[in-house]
Design an enzyme around this catalytic site. Sequence first.
Site, short mmCIF file in Angstrom:
data_model
loop_
_atom_site.label_atom_id
_atom_site.label_comp_id
_atom_site.label_asym_id
_atom_site.label_seq_id
_atom_site.Cartn_x
_atom_site.Cartn_y
_atom_site.Cartn_z
N LYS A 23 33.48 86.05 -13.79
CA LYS A 23 34.77 85.51 -14.22
C LYS A 23 34.64 84.06 -14.67
CE LYS A 23 37.79 83.96 -10.96
NZ LYS A 23 38.30 82.57 -11.13
N ASN A 24 34.04 83.23 -13.82
CA ASN A 24 34.05 81.79 -14.10
C ASN A 24 33.06 81.38 -15.19
OD1 ASN A 24 36.10 81.52 -12.32
ND2 ASN A 24 34.86 80.64 -10.66
N CYS A 117 47.76 74.16 -6.15
CA CYS A 117 47.79 75.58 -5.88
C CYS A 117 47.47 75.77 -4.41
CB CYS A 117 46.84 76.36 -6.78
SG CYS A 117 45.14 76.11 -6.38
N ARG A 122 44.20 69.80 -6.57
CA ARG A 122 43.44 70.10 -7.78
C ARG A 122 43.93 69.35 -9.03
NH1 ARG A 122 42.11 76.39 -7.98
NH2 ARG A 122 40.32 75.65 -9.16
N ASP A 305 33.50 79.17 -3.00
CA ASP A 305 34.07 80.48 -3.33
C ASP A 305 33.56 81.60 -2.42
OD1 ASP A 305 35.61 79.40 -5.31
OD2 ASP A 305 34.28 79.98 -6.95
N ARG A 397 42.80 89.27 -10.03
CA ARG A 397 42.48 88.12 -10.89
C ARG A 397 40.96 87.97 -11.03
NH1 ARG A 397 44.11 82.80 -8.93
NH2 ARG A 397 42.76 82.41 -10.67
N1 EPU Z 1 38.84 67.25 -8.92
C1 EPU Z 1 39.49 66.04 -9.10
N2 EPU Z 1 39.80 65.66 -10.37
C2 EPU Z 1 39.51 66.41 -11.46
C3 EPU Z 1 38.85 67.63 -11.29
C4 EPU Z 1 38.52 68.03 -10.00
O1 EPU Z 1 39.78 65.34 -8.13
O2 EPU Z 1 39.84 65.99 -12.58
C5 EPU Z 1 38.48 67.71 -7.57
C6 EPU Z 1 39.18 69.00 -7.16
O3 EPU Z 1 40.49 68.77 -6.68
C7 EPU Z 1 38.24 69.54 -6.11
C8 EPU Z 1 36.85 69.10 -6.62
O4 EPU Z 1 37.12 68.05 -7.56
O5 EPU Z 1 38.48 68.94 -4.86
C9 EPU Z 1 36.04 70.18 -7.32
O6 EPU Z 1 36.86 70.92 -8.19
P1 EPU Z 1 36.37 71.51 -9.58
O7 EPU Z 1 36.97 70.75 -10.68
O8 EPU Z 1 34.87 71.65 -9.57
O9 EPU Z 1 37.02 72.96 -9.53
P2 EPU Z 1 37.50 73.76 -10.80
O10 EPU Z 1 36.63 73.45 -11.93
O11 EPU Z 1 38.96 73.64 -10.95
C10 EPU Z 1 35.93 75.83 -10.46
C11 EPU Z 1 36.11 77.30 -10.27
C12 EPU Z 1 36.67 77.55 -8.87
C13 EPU Z 1 35.68 76.99 -7.85
C14 EPU Z 1 35.45 75.51 -8.13
C15 EPU Z 1 34.40 74.88 -7.23
C16 EPU Z 1 36.52 78.07 -12.51
C17 EPU Z 1 37.46 78.64 -13.49
N3 EPU Z 1 36.99 77.82 -11.30
O12 EPU Z 1 37.22 75.25 -10.32
O13 EPU Z 1 36.77 78.96 -8.72
O14 EPU Z 1 36.18 77.15 -6.55
O15 EPU Z 1 35.03 75.33 -9.49
O16 EPU Z 1 33.20 75.54 -7.33
O17 EPU Z 1 35.35 77.89 -12.82
C18 EPU Z 1 37.65 80.99 -7.90
O18 EPU Z 1 36.97 81.60 -8.74
O19 EPU Z 1 38.24 81.60 -6.95
C19 EPU Z 1 37.77 79.54 -7.96
C20 EPU Z 1 38.76 78.87 -7.35
#
Ligand code: EPU
Length: 417
Positions: A23-24, A117, A122, A305, A397
């Site tokens: 998915k990701n 969420c 996030r 995850d 999802r």
């Molecule tokens: N963060 C910030 N500012 C930002 C971006 C992130 O503070 O601008 C923080 C987040 O709040 C969090 C940390 O940085 O505490 C890491 O978040 P990240 O941005 O890496 O998460 P994401 O990119 O939104 C992806 C996956 C998630 C997975 C996380 C961590 C996708 C579409 N989603 O989310 O997947 O948990 O990386 O590995 O790639 C899932 O598949 O169930 C899922 C939630």
Amino acid sequence: MMDKIIVKGGNSLKGEVRISGAKNAALPILISSLLAEGVNTYTNVPDLMDIHSTTMLLAKLGARVDIDGDTVRIDAAGLIEHEAAYDLVRKMRASVLVLGPLVARLGKARVSLPGGCAIGARPINLHLKGLAALGASIELKHGYVEASAGRLKGADIYFDIVTVTGTENLMMAAVTAQGTTVLRNAAREPEVVALADTLVKMGADIEGAGTSIITINGVSSLNPIETAIIPDRIETGTFMMGAILTRGKVTLLDCEPNHLGATINILRRTGADIDTTANAIYVSAKGDVASVDVKTQPYPGFPTDMQAQFMVLMSIAEGTSMISETIFENRYIHVSELIRMGADIKVDGNIAIVKGVPHLSSAQVMATDLRASASLILAGLVAEGTTEVNRVYHLDRGYESIEKKFAGLGAEIQRVR
Ligand code: EPU
């Protein structure tokens, strides 16, 4: 009406299961189609709600989408819209990934701010800071991000926190920028590498993906390509844990063991036998499960995850384990449901202390997060009695045919309307 999944605990999982596309990895790669005119062909795309949300969003933006089994063709030649509305972003946060490509291709984007969420606040501040560094002007209005720019200009960008979609968004924004972009403290996840590989196939000049410094030399335009989505490492880990929980014997096919280093290492310490070949994993478990402490980390560490699923395994282990969640501030929503099933878990801040109990017992449960929902299915597989997992929407999802795959391994599980 919402479906539910009914699981009768007690069967050992046995046999073979085929792992689906990730998915990701699929989400950013499908969205990268916005960067080129012409037909992009993606194979091994999983059939998931989040994928449907993504193709719907791309179609709304003016792309032509054709879905044929696990093959998805997207042609963004007719890209006309530049907006990702609240309705879609609310359903799927990863919609914010259109920000970078839209600004790169159209010079403008209007994307709803995702908001918090179930698992945490996030924010996307690092995505926005990076886009601004590339020369976009960013305004927040009425709950939307409005970004505009002429041709983006390469910049040196440091991420305060490792962010997966932040790295992906900026990589897509920078590929056609003028000059060189360096992303520092970049995410090293296999999904980031898969996106970089896709962009390079399209003609981008990217080095260092998979390390924490990614260098992107802007090119003037990209070409459409054909590519296959990598296997889902989280689905793989979920089935491995199911095999160990039920003291089963399972072969996982079409997976990528190299992406599961930390998970395999930790699961071996629970006492399971795990062997790997180039694209298969063989798991078997007998007797007691040993407790192991785990801390979630950005890749190559143990993935957040997989934390909920691992907690189920620890909840029936011998002894006590300590689980630390360092990525999201509120990713323990499964805990109260697992306690209702008889688990002995105490949470203090970002630490969960899990004391193994001899048995879980079935219950009616639900969760508001994808991986938490998967953990409840796993708990149902070992609980005494029949567990009813509600709000299956979250599972759909991110897990392709989860109940069929578990049933194929001998679990007594079915979906009811
Ligand atoms: N963060 C910030 N500012 C930002 C971006 C992130 O503070 O601008 C923080 C987040 O709040 C969090 C940390 O940085 O505490 C890491 O978040 P990240 O941005 O890496 O998460 P994401 O990119 O939104 C992806 C996956 C998630 C997975 C996380 C961590 C996708 C579409 N989603 O989310 O997947 O948990 O990386 O590995 O790639 C899932 O598949 O169930 C899922 C939630």
